[in-house]
Design a protein around this motif. Structure first.
Motif, PDB file in Angstrom:
ATOM      1  N   ARG A  36       0.805  -1.214   0.000  1.00 24.48           N
ATOM      2  CA  ARG A  36       0.000   0.000   0.000  1.00 24.48           C
ATOM      3  C   ARG A  36       0.838   1.264   0.000  1.00 24.48           C
ATOM      4  NH1 ARG A  36      -2.525  -4.028   2.696  1.00 24.48           N
ATOM      5  NH2 ARG A  36      -4.686  -4.433   2.078  1.00 24.48           N
ATOM      6  N   CYS A  37       0.272   2.320  -0.578  1.00 27.02           N
ATOM      7  CA  CYS A  37       0.987   3.583  -0.706  1.00 27.02           C
ATOM      8  C   CYS A  37       0.011   4.744  -0.558  1.00 27.02           C
ATOM      9  CB  CYS A  37       1.672   3.653  -2.069  1.00 27.02           C
ATOM     10  SG  CYS A  37       2.401   5.253  -2.464  1.00 27.02           S
ATOM     11  N   SER A  38       0.389   5.718   0.251  1.00 24.08           N
ATOM     12  CA  SER A  38      -0.345   6.976   0.344  1.00 24.08           C
ATOM     13  C   SER A  38       0.536   8.079  -0.218  1.00 24.08           C
ATOM     14  CB  SER A  38      -0.719   7.296   1.794  1.00 24.08           C
ATOM     15  OG  SER A  38      -1.662   6.378   2.282  1.00 24.08           O
TER      16      SER A  38
ATOM     17  N   VAL B 271       0.526   8.176  -8.897  1.00 21.90           N
ATOM     18  CA  VAL B 271       1.346   7.227  -8.154  1.00 21.90           C
ATOM     19  C   VAL B 271       2.048   6.282  -9.126  1.00 21.90           C
ATOM     20  CG1 VAL B 271       1.346   5.302  -6.532  1.00 21.90           C
ATOM     21  CG2 VAL B 271      -0.067   7.316  -6.065  1.00 21.90           C
ATOM     22  N   SER B 272       3.334   6.107  -8.912  1.00 21.51           N
ATOM     23  CA  SER B 272       4.127   5.175  -9.710  1.00 21.51           C
ATOM     24  C   SER B 272       4.755   4.145  -8.781  1.00 21.51           C
ATOM     25  CB  SER B 272       5.233   5.921 -10.465  1.00 21.51           C
ATOM     26  OG  SER B 272       4.703   6.956 -11.265  1.00 21.51           O
ATOM     27  N   TRP B 273       4.902   2.929  -9.270  1.00 21.19           N
ATOM     28  CA  TRP B 273       5.528   1.859  -8.497  1.00 21.19           C
ATOM     29  C   TRP B 273       6.810   1.405  -9.189  1.00 21.19           C
ATOM     30  CZ3 TRP B 273       3.986  -0.003  -3.773  1.00 21.19           C
ATOM     31  CH2 TRP B 273       2.713   0.351  -3.325  1.00 21.19           C
ATOM     32  N   TYR B 274       7.827   1.139  -8.382  1.00 22.79           N
ATOM     33  CA  TYR B 274       9.117   0.690  -8.886  1.00 22.79           C
ATOM     34  C   TYR B 274       9.589  -0.500  -8.060  1.00 22.79           C
ATOM     35  CZ  TYR B 274       9.398   5.215 -11.278  1.00 22.79           C
ATOM     36  OH  TYR B 274       9.154   6.303 -12.085  1.00 22.79           O
TER      37      TYR B 274
ATOM     38  N   PHE C 164       4.547   0.333 -12.984  1.00 25.12           N
ATOM     39  CA  PHE C 164       3.438   1.037 -13.636  1.00 25.12           C
ATOM     40  C   PHE C 164       3.129   2.347 -12.932  1.00 25.12           C
ATOM     41  CE2 PHE C 164       1.254  -2.820 -11.604  1.00 25.12           C
ATOM     42  CZ  PHE C 164       1.143  -2.250 -10.349  1.00 25.12           C
ATOM     43  N   GLN C 165       2.311   3.149 -13.608  1.00 24.38           N
ATOM     44  CA  GLN C 165       1.911   4.466 -13.110  1.00 24.38           C
ATOM     45  C   GLN C 165       0.395   4.587 -13.166  1.00 24.38           C
ATOM     46  OE1 GLN C 165       2.609   8.552 -15.237  1.00 24.38           O
ATOM     47  NE2 GLN C 165       4.323   8.265 -13.845  1.00 24.38           N
TER      48      GLN C 165
ATOM     49  N   PRO D 221     -10.036   6.677  -5.110  1.00 25.88           N
ATOM     50  CA  PRO D 221     -10.430   8.088  -5.305  1.00 25.88           C
ATOM     51  C   PRO D 221      -9.612   9.071  -4.471  1.00 25.88           C
ATOM     52  CG  PRO D 221     -12.371   6.699  -5.206  1.00 25.88           C
ATOM     53  CD  PRO D 221     -11.203   5.820  -4.866  1.00 25.88           C
ATOM     54  N   ASN D 222      -9.059   8.637  -3.344  1.00 23.90           N
ATOM     55  CA  ASN D 222      -8.243   9.547  -2.527  1.00 23.90           C
ATOM     56  C   ASN D 222      -6.780   9.550  -2.983  1.00 23.90           C
ATOM     57  OD1 ASN D 222      -7.304   7.080  -1.664  1.00 23.90           O
ATOM     58  ND2 ASN D 222      -7.611   7.472   0.525  1.00 23.90           N
ATOM     59  N   TYR D 223      -6.507   8.954  -4.123  1.00 25.83           N
ATOM     60  CA  TYR D 223      -5.195   8.903  -4.781  1.00 25.83           C
ATOM     61  C   TYR D 223      -4.252   7.853  -4.196  1.00 25.83           C
ATOM     62  CZ  TYR D 223      -6.908  13.422  -6.395  1.00 25.83           C
ATOM     63  OH  TYR D 223      -7.695  14.431  -6.911  1.00 25.83           O
ATOM     64  N   SER D 224      -4.611   7.214  -3.107  1.00 32.61           N
ATOM     65  CA  SER D 224      -3.769   6.149  -2.595  1.00 32.61           C
ATOM     66  C   SER D 224      -3.771   4.973  -3.569  1.00 32.61           C
ATOM     67  CB  SER D 224      -4.230   5.707  -1.204  1.00 32.61           C
ATOM     68  OG  SER D 224      -5.492   5.078  -1.289  1.00 32.61           O
ATOM     69  N   SER D 225      -2.825   4.073  -3.387  1.00 31.64           N
ATOM     70  CA  SER D 225      -2.662   3.016  -4.373  1.00 31.64           C
ATOM     71  C   SER D 225      -2.236   1.710  -3.729  1.00 31.64           C
ATOM     72  CB  SER D 225      -1.610   3.448  -5.407  1.00 31.64           C
ATOM     73  OG  SER D 225      -1.365   2.425  -6.363  1.00 31.64           O
TER      74      SER D 225
END
Lengths: 115, 115
Positions: free
Chosen positions: B22-24, B32-35, B47-48, B70-74
């Motif tokens: 999880r990411c805030s 949000v991008s993940w690496y 991905f982004q 919707p709150n931009y968390s991912s």
């Protein structure tokens, strides 16, 4: 395929010296070039970034030099301090893209500044 | 002003299991991008996400999937875990606007170990 090539892999500099790290890229569509600093157990922290419309950008002891025709850019750390000992990553991406702006990273340079 | 926060900080799984990270994002950021960062390597783009949709994807198999709320968390989901999935997973947030995106700010990551 490594889109950004970084050298050297490791670097040892004496306190007060200049640290220089070099990067080269292939994709001419890249127009945003940041440098990140990473300490063990931490995520990369943005140090400084440059766009190709300028050849040099300076922030404190950190300077980016950019050569668009050679597709190369470098980080200079002036008056290097032991606290600068960390891993440095260069990266490149497209700053303006409706299809995303993934960062393409180099493999990193481990910098050790000796007292 | 909280930066990018990720949870959990460490995770141990066995081969074949599934995991959710999880990411805030940083306050004010919408992208949000993940690496994935293997030991001794630079981060690799997974991905982004923007406007709750996957906007760009790197060279990772379909076992890697994500979601933006919707709150931009991912969230990052990885199915059928392999030993090679052991890595530091980094989340980066940024603001996408008319002029483009960047800079990307990273969290401290989730260290995933596969046994």
């Amino acid at each position: 395929q490594q889109q950004v090539k970084q050298s050297p892999q490791s670097l040892i500099v004496q306190k007060g010296g200049i640290s220089i790290i070099n990067c080269a890229y292939e994709n001419t569509a890249f127009d945003y070039f940041p440098w990140y600093q990473q300490f063990p157990g931490k995520g990369p922290a943005l140090l400084i970034a440059i766009r190709p419309d300028v050849s040099e950008k300076k922030e404190g002891r950190f300077t980016i030099s950019f050569n668009k025709s050679a597709k190369q850019f470098s980080l200079h750390i002036m008056d290097s301090q032991p606290g600068d000992s960390a891993t440095y990553f260069c990266a490149a991406s497209r700053a303006r893209s409706n299809s995303g702006y993934a960062l393409n990273f180099g493999k990193g340079t481990s910098l050790l500044v000796t007292p | 002003d909280a930066g990018v926060t990720q949870s959990p900080t460490h995770l141990i799984k066995t081969r074949g299991q599934q995991v959710t990270l999880r990411c805030s994002p940083k306050s004010g950021h919408d992208t949000v991008s993940w690496y994935q960062q293997a030991l001794g390597q630079g981060p690799q783009f997974i991905f982004q996400y923007y406007e709750e949709e996957e906007r760009q994807r790197g060279n990772f198999p379909d076992r890697f999937s994500g979601h933006q709320f919707p709150n931009y968390s991912s969230e990052l989901n990885v199915n059928a875990l392999l030993l090679g999935d052991s890595a530091l997973y980094l989340c980066a947030s940024s603001l996408t606007n008319v002029g483009g995106g960047q800079p990307q700010h990273f969290g401290d990551g989730t260290r995933l170990s596969i046994l």
